[in-house]
Design an enzyme around this catalytic site. Structure first.
Site, PDB file in Angstrom:
ATOM      1  N   LYS A 216       0.857  -1.185   0.000  1.00 45.35           N
ATOM      2  CA  LYS A 216       0.000   0.000   0.000  1.00 45.35           C
ATOM      3  C   LYS A 216       0.889   1.230   0.000  1.00 45.35           C
ATOM      4  O   LYS A 216       1.725   1.403   0.891  1.00 45.35           O
ATOM      5  CB  LYS A 216      -0.893  -0.016   1.236  1.00 45.35           C
ATOM      6  CG  LYS A 216      -1.785   1.206   1.353  1.00 45.35           C
ATOM      7  CD  LYS A 216      -2.752   1.051   2.508  1.00 45.35           C
ATOM      8  CE  LYS A 216      -3.585   2.301   2.687  1.00 45.35           C
ATOM      9  NZ  LYS A 216      -4.480   2.191   3.850  1.00 45.35           N
ATOM     10  N   LYS A 269      -2.343  -1.573  -3.798  1.00 49.86           N
ATOM     11  CA  LYS A 269      -3.196  -0.395  -3.722  1.00 49.86           C
ATOM     12  C   LYS A 269      -2.368   0.866  -3.830  1.00 49.86           C
ATOM     13  O   LYS A 269      -1.349   0.948  -3.143  1.00 49.86           O
ATOM     14  CB  LYS A 269      -3.913  -0.441  -2.367  1.00 49.86           C
ATOM     15  CG  LYS A 269      -4.791   0.723  -2.069  1.00 49.86           C
ATOM     16  CD  LYS A 269      -5.334   0.562  -0.691  1.00 49.86           C
ATOM     17  CE  LYS A 269      -6.116   1.812  -0.372  1.00 49.86           C
ATOM     18  NZ  LYS A 269      -6.533   1.855   0.993  1.00 49.86           N
TER      19      LYS A 269
HETATM   20  C1  PBG Z   1      -7.117   2.982   5.740  1.00 55.48           C
HETATM   21  C2  PBG Z   1      -7.571   2.972   4.343  1.00 55.48           C
HETATM   22  C3  PBG Z   1      -7.491   4.008   3.405  1.00 55.48           C
HETATM   23  C4  PBG Z   1      -8.059   3.526   2.233  1.00 55.48           C
HETATM   24  C5  PBG Z   1      -8.506   2.229   2.492  1.00 55.48           C
HETATM   25  N1  PBG Z   1      -8.162   1.902   3.802  1.00 55.48           N
HETATM   26  C6  PBG Z   1      -7.021   5.408   3.546  1.00 55.48           C
HETATM   27  C7  PBG Z   1      -5.623   5.721   3.836  1.00 55.48           C
HETATM   28  O1  PBG Z   1      -4.743   4.884   3.901  1.00 55.48           O
HETATM   29  O2  PBG Z   1      -5.392   6.899   4.038  1.00 55.48           O
HETATM   30  C8  PBG Z   1      -8.179   4.284   0.954  1.00 55.48           C
HETATM   31  C9  PBG Z   1      -9.207   3.789   0.035  1.00 55.48           C
HETATM   32  C10 PBG Z   1      -9.537   4.714  -1.069  1.00 55.48           C
HETATM   33  O3  PBG Z   1      -8.913   5.770  -1.296  1.00 55.48           O
HETATM   34  O4  PBG Z   1     -10.492   4.383  -1.785  1.00 55.48           O
HETATM   35  N2  PBG Z   1      -8.136   2.544   6.614  1.00 55.48           N
END
Ligand code: PBG
Length: 346
Positions: A216, A269
């Site tokens: 991520k 992601k």
């Molecule tokens: C953290 C989380 C995020 C997203 C999914 N889980 C936000 C982040 O890391 O700031 C982002 C998902 C998206 O942008 O659609 N709980």
């Protein structure tokens, strides 16, 4: 003979790939990647309150729903042939440790029970992170003088890794008790998969799977989500735990650690800007691979479509096809419901 009109004697092509594109039927016959509603995971934002469907400004068509709205929503999603939802909670109150996330009556445990009652076969994945539940908006426990776990050797505001692991394990058990089928840790905390696995196993939930957000990135494309989940960090950013967008070897390192810790599914992601990473993860590991088409990817296509600059349906289906072609076995996408409908019409 009108040979005077022939200006060149170039040989005619022997290879004519256009034959395989001649008609819709032949294109269908040779198509390498297909989309199905079974590929999709639909994100749901669950808020406190009753009879709430609060639209998210930067994500057209997506709303925060209160728990009472979930039964109908879950049945609709299941009827479209979408196998799974992933849950994000917006609690009534936030605190330093995100306690709503590990309370049996927290917003997500309530949501899990409501969905499982209404649509027992719809898989419920719970996003396992603390940023939506903490008052500081970071993904775990923060180093603060006077607070439990304070470590003077670390800077103030630093995300404390190991104390966060204990809470992740605890919250995962609470979500499993509520009926979650899959726990999806998204905090990029070291050791998160092992901590959750041992928490679940210790409480008798060996059958509950872990889908790790293994790779991520610290991405600008999460912008709209932070409105949706009301979870922007109150100070700093997430670069001390999420990955640097410039790195790809590190993606393999992150994923191999999660494989060793017992992850059942690996996620990459965001999706579209990271197809090279997705492809590398898919070809390196023998695990089901997921991609998350994030809020900013969704918002971009909608914004362009609203201006008349892109065809929403075609650009969305093309993006999803590209994500699958690059190696995703499944895609978390805000387009899931629309795409399932579009595919049915085709
Ligand atoms: C953290 C989380 C995020 C997203 C999914 N889980 C936000 C982040 O890391 O700031 C982002 C998902 C998206 O942008 O659609 N709980």
């Amino acid at each position: 003979m009108h040979s005077s009109l022939v200006t060149t004697t170039l040989p005619r092509p022997v290879m004519r790939p256009r034959r395989m594109r001649f008609s819709p039927a032949i294109r269908r016959l040779v198509r390498e990647t297909t989309l199905s509603p079974a590929d999709f995971i639909y994100p749901l934002f669950v808020r406190h309150g009753v009879e709430q469907r609060a639209p998210i400004r930067s994500m057209p068509g997506i709303s925060q729903l209160s728990v009472d709205q979930l039964a109908g929503e879950a049945r609709e999603i299941a009827a479209l042939g979408i196998p799974a939802v992933i849950l994000f909670g917006i609690p009534a109150a936030k605190d330093a440790t995100g306690s709503d996330n590990y309370s049996a009556d927290g917003i997500v445990p309530q949501a899990i029970r409501a969905i499982k009652d209404a649509a027992p076969d719809l898989l419920v994945i719970s996003d396992m992170c603390f940023c939506e539940y903490t008052d500081h908006g970071h993904c775990g426990i923060i180093n603060q003088p006077g607070q439990p776990h304070f470590q003077s050797a670390l800077p103030e505001g630093y995300l404390l890794n190991d104390p966060t692991l204990d809470l992740l394990g605890r919250a995962s058990v609470v979500h499993a008790q509520a009926g979650a089928d899959i726990i999806a840790p998204s905090g990029m905390v070291d050791g998160m998969v092992a901590a959750i696995r041992s928490g679940l196993d210790g409480a008798g939930y060996q059958h509950v799977a872990v889908m790790s957000y293994a790779v991520k990135y610290a991405s600008a494309f999460y912008g709209p989500f932070r409105d949706a989940a009301e979870s922007p960090p109150q100070f700093g950013d997430r670069s001390q735990y999420q990955m640097d967008p410039a790195n790809s070897r590190e993606a393999i390192k992150e994923a191999s650690i999660d494989v060793a810790e017992g992850a059942d599914v690996l996620m990459v992601k965001p999706a579209l800007p990271y197809l090279d990473i997705l492809s590398a993860v898919r070809s390196t590991f023998n695990l089901p691979t997921a991609a998350y088409q994030v809020s900013g990817e969704y918002a971009m296509l909608h914004a362009a479509a609203a201006n008349g600059w892109l065809d929403l349906r075609r650009s969305a289906l093309e993006s999803l096809t590209a994500i699958k072609r690059a190696g995703a076995d499944m895609v978390v996408t805000y387009f899931a419901k629309d795409a399932a409908q579009w595919l049915e019409e085709e």
